[in-house]
Motif scaffolding. Sequence first.
Motif, PDB file in Angstrom:
ATOM      1  N   VAL A   1       0.831  -1.204   0.000  1.00 39.48           N
ATOM      2  CA  VAL A   1       0.000   0.000   0.000  1.00 39.48           C
ATOM      3  C   VAL A   1       0.869   1.258   0.000  1.00 39.48           C
ATOM      4  CG1 VAL A   1      -1.766   1.304   1.281  1.00 39.48           C
ATOM      5  CG2 VAL A   1      -1.830  -1.194   1.270  1.00 39.48           C
ATOM      6  N   ILE A   2       0.462   2.220  -0.812  1.00 39.89           N
ATOM      7  CA  ILE A   2       1.067   3.555  -0.815  1.00 39.89           C
ATOM      8  C   ILE A   2       0.111   4.475  -0.062  1.00 39.89           C
ATOM      9  CG2 ILE A   2       1.770   5.524  -2.241  1.00 39.89           C
ATOM     10  CD1 ILE A   2       2.138   3.445  -4.565  1.00 39.89           C
ATOM     11  N   ILE A   3       0.625   5.197   0.919  1.00 40.61           N
ATOM     12  CA  ILE A   3      -0.193   6.179   1.647  1.00 40.61           C
ATOM     13  C   ILE A   3       0.104   7.563   1.068  1.00 40.61           C
ATOM     14  CG2 ILE A   3      -0.634   7.328   3.853  1.00 40.61           C
ATOM     15  CD1 ILE A   3       0.311   4.781   5.254  1.00 40.61           C
ATOM     16  N   ARG A   4      -0.954   8.271   0.706  1.00 35.77           N
ATOM     17  CA  ARG A   4      -0.815   9.640   0.187  1.00 35.77           C
ATOM     18  C   ARG A   4      -1.796  10.550   0.910  1.00 35.77           C
ATOM     19  NH1 ARG A   4       3.681  10.674  -1.769  1.00 35.77           N
ATOM     20  NH2 ARG A   4       2.814  12.421  -2.891  1.00 35.77           N
ATOM     21  N   GLY A   5      -1.306  11.698   1.340  1.00 36.15           N
ATOM     22  CA  GLY A   5      -2.160  12.688   1.984  1.00 36.15           C
ATOM     23  C   GLY A   5      -2.687  13.671   0.954  1.00 36.15           C
ATOM     24  N   LEU A   6      -3.935  14.055   1.110  1.00 37.24           N
ATOM     25  CA  LEU A   6      -4.567  15.033   0.218  1.00 37.24           C
ATOM     26  C   LEU A   6      -4.976  16.252   1.022  1.00 37.24           C
ATOM     27  CD1 LEU A   6      -6.957  12.718  -1.834  1.00 37.24           C
ATOM     28  CD2 LEU A   6      -4.758  13.641  -2.566  1.00 37.24           C
ATOM     29  N   ARG A   7      -4.541  17.437   0.548  1.00 39.69           N
ATOM     30  CA  ARG A   7      -4.913  18.680   1.232  1.00 39.69           C
ATOM     31  C   ARG A   7      -6.096  19.348   0.554  1.00 39.69           C
ATOM     32  NH1 ARG A   7       1.092  20.903   0.808  1.00 39.69           N
ATOM     33  NH2 ARG A   7       0.576  20.112  -1.213  1.00 39.69           N
ATOM     34  N   ALA A   8      -6.118  19.308  -0.781  1.00 35.79           N
ATOM     35  CA  ALA A   8      -7.137  20.046  -1.538  1.00 35.79           C
ATOM     36  C   ALA A   8      -7.428  19.321  -2.843  1.00 35.79           C
ATOM     37  CB  ALA A   8      -6.628  21.461  -1.833  1.00 35.79           C
ATOM     38  N   VAL A   9      -8.419  19.798  -3.559  1.00 34.71           N
ATOM     39  CA  VAL A   9      -8.790  19.217  -4.850  1.00 34.71           C
ATOM     40  C   VAL A   9      -7.613  19.233  -5.807  1.00 34.71           C
ATOM     41  CG1 VAL A   9     -10.293  19.485  -6.871  1.00 34.71           C
ATOM     42  CG2 VAL A   9     -11.230  19.776  -4.569  1.00 34.71           C
ATOM     43  N   SER A  10      -6.806  20.273  -5.755  1.00 38.78           N
ATOM     44  CA  SER A  10      -5.645  20.364  -6.644  1.00 38.78           C
ATOM     45  C   SER A  10      -4.670  19.209  -6.401  1.00 38.78           C
ATOM     46  CB  SER A  10      -4.948  21.707  -6.475  1.00 38.78           C
ATOM     47  OG  SER A  10      -4.587  21.903  -5.119  1.00 38.78           O
ATOM     48  N   ASP A  11      -4.520  18.769  -5.160  1.00 38.74           N
ATOM     49  CA  ASP A  11      -3.686  17.600  -4.873  1.00 38.74           C
ATOM     50  C   ASP A  11      -4.254  16.350  -5.526  1.00 38.74           C
ATOM     51  OD1 ASP A  11      -1.932  19.019  -3.263  1.00 38.74           O
ATOM     52  OD2 ASP A  11      -2.739  18.246  -1.374  1.00 38.74           O
ATOM     53  N   PHE A  12      -5.581  16.228  -5.502  1.00 36.70           N
ATOM     54  CA  PHE A  12      -6.227  15.024  -6.013  1.00 36.70           C
ATOM     55  C   PHE A  12      -5.905  14.793  -7.481  1.00 36.70           C
ATOM     56  CE2 PHE A  12      -9.694  12.741  -8.065  1.00 36.70           C
ATOM     57  CZ  PHE A  12      -9.673  11.568  -7.328  1.00 36.70           C
ATOM     58  N   GLU A  13      -5.922  15.832  -8.287  1.00 34.97           N
ATOM     59  CA  GLU A  13      -5.664  15.669  -9.720  1.00 34.97           C
ATOM     60  C   GLU A  13      -4.287  15.066  -9.967  1.00 34.97           C
ATOM     61  OE1 GLU A  13      -6.656  19.011 -12.223  1.00 34.97           O
ATOM     62  OE2 GLU A  13      -8.240  19.601 -10.827  1.00 34.97           O
ATOM     63  N   TYR A  14      -3.277  15.611  -9.326  1.00 37.47           N
ATOM     64  CA  TYR A  14      -1.916  15.098  -9.481  1.00 37.47           C
ATOM     65  C   TYR A  14      -1.805  13.675  -8.921  1.00 37.47           C
ATOM     66  CZ  TYR A  14       3.014  14.334  -8.544  1.00 37.47           C
ATOM     67  OH  TYR A  14       4.263  13.788  -8.469  1.00 37.47           O
ATOM     68  N   GLU A  15      -2.324  13.475  -7.712  1.00 44.27           N
ATOM     69  CA  GLU A  15      -2.211  12.172  -7.051  1.00 44.27           C
ATOM     70  C   GLU A  15      -2.956  11.078  -7.812  1.00 44.27           C
ATOM     71  OE1 GLU A  15      -0.169  11.416  -4.787  1.00 44.27           O
ATOM     72  OE2 GLU A  15       0.366  13.363  -3.950  1.00 44.27           O
ATOM     73  N   MET A  16      -4.045  11.438  -8.474  1.00 41.12           N
ATOM     74  CA  MET A  16      -4.794  10.467  -9.281  1.00 41.12           C
ATOM     75  C   MET A  16      -3.933   9.975 -10.445  1.00 41.12           C
ATOM     76  SD  MET A  16      -7.610   8.903  -9.450  1.00 41.12           S
ATOM     77  CE  MET A  16      -8.740   8.114 -10.548  1.00 41.12           C
ATOM     78  N   GLN A  17      -3.212  10.890 -11.091  1.00 37.94           N
ATOM     79  CA  GLN A  17      -2.317  10.501 -12.187  1.00 37.94           C
ATOM     80  C   GLN A  17      -1.227   9.561 -11.690  1.00 37.94           C
ATOM     81  OE1 GLN A  17      -1.118  14.470 -13.498  1.00 37.94           O
ATOM     82  NE2 GLN A  17      -2.076  14.052 -15.476  1.00 37.94           N
TER      83      GLN A  17
END
Length: 159
Positions: free
Chosen positions: A84-100
């Motif tokens: 498992v990779i753990i990633r923290g999300l602060r805002a919607v802008s993080d989500f776009e990058y992290e989704m890629q």
Amino acid sequence: MAIAVCSGSFDPVTYGHLDIIARGANVFDKVIVAVLINSKKNSLFSVEERVELLRQATADMKNVEVDSFDGLLIDYMNKKGAQVIIRGLRAVSDFEYEMQVASINKKLDEHIETFFMMTNNQYSYLSSSIVKEVAKYKASVADLVPPIVEEALKRKMAE
């Protein structure tokens, strides 16, 4: 045994990072905090300094270990037997990058999952870049980073 990896540059580690690491450690049997070695990035702290600061900041988290790696995260995960990779999300802008990133990681190894955690609201604005900018002007970062990091920042900024 579920092993998770929380990777990043951690230049420097903040209370936001530590929040995600601690919460991940409550979910998974073992969390490896992996400092990415990126020679193209102009870091304030060396990899060795970041690893040491993280070790001190996570010393009370018994199922957390700190390491560093170079190359693809997926290769590192396989070497460590992590799932498992753990990633923290602060805002919607993080989500776009992290989704890629999560999508390419899934393509590289379909057995590795990405676990997204929303940051605690009190840290939603916090980043290492903001901490360095505040410290550069000698403003207090006491509520943004652990005391050991605050002291290390003061020493770096005095150089």
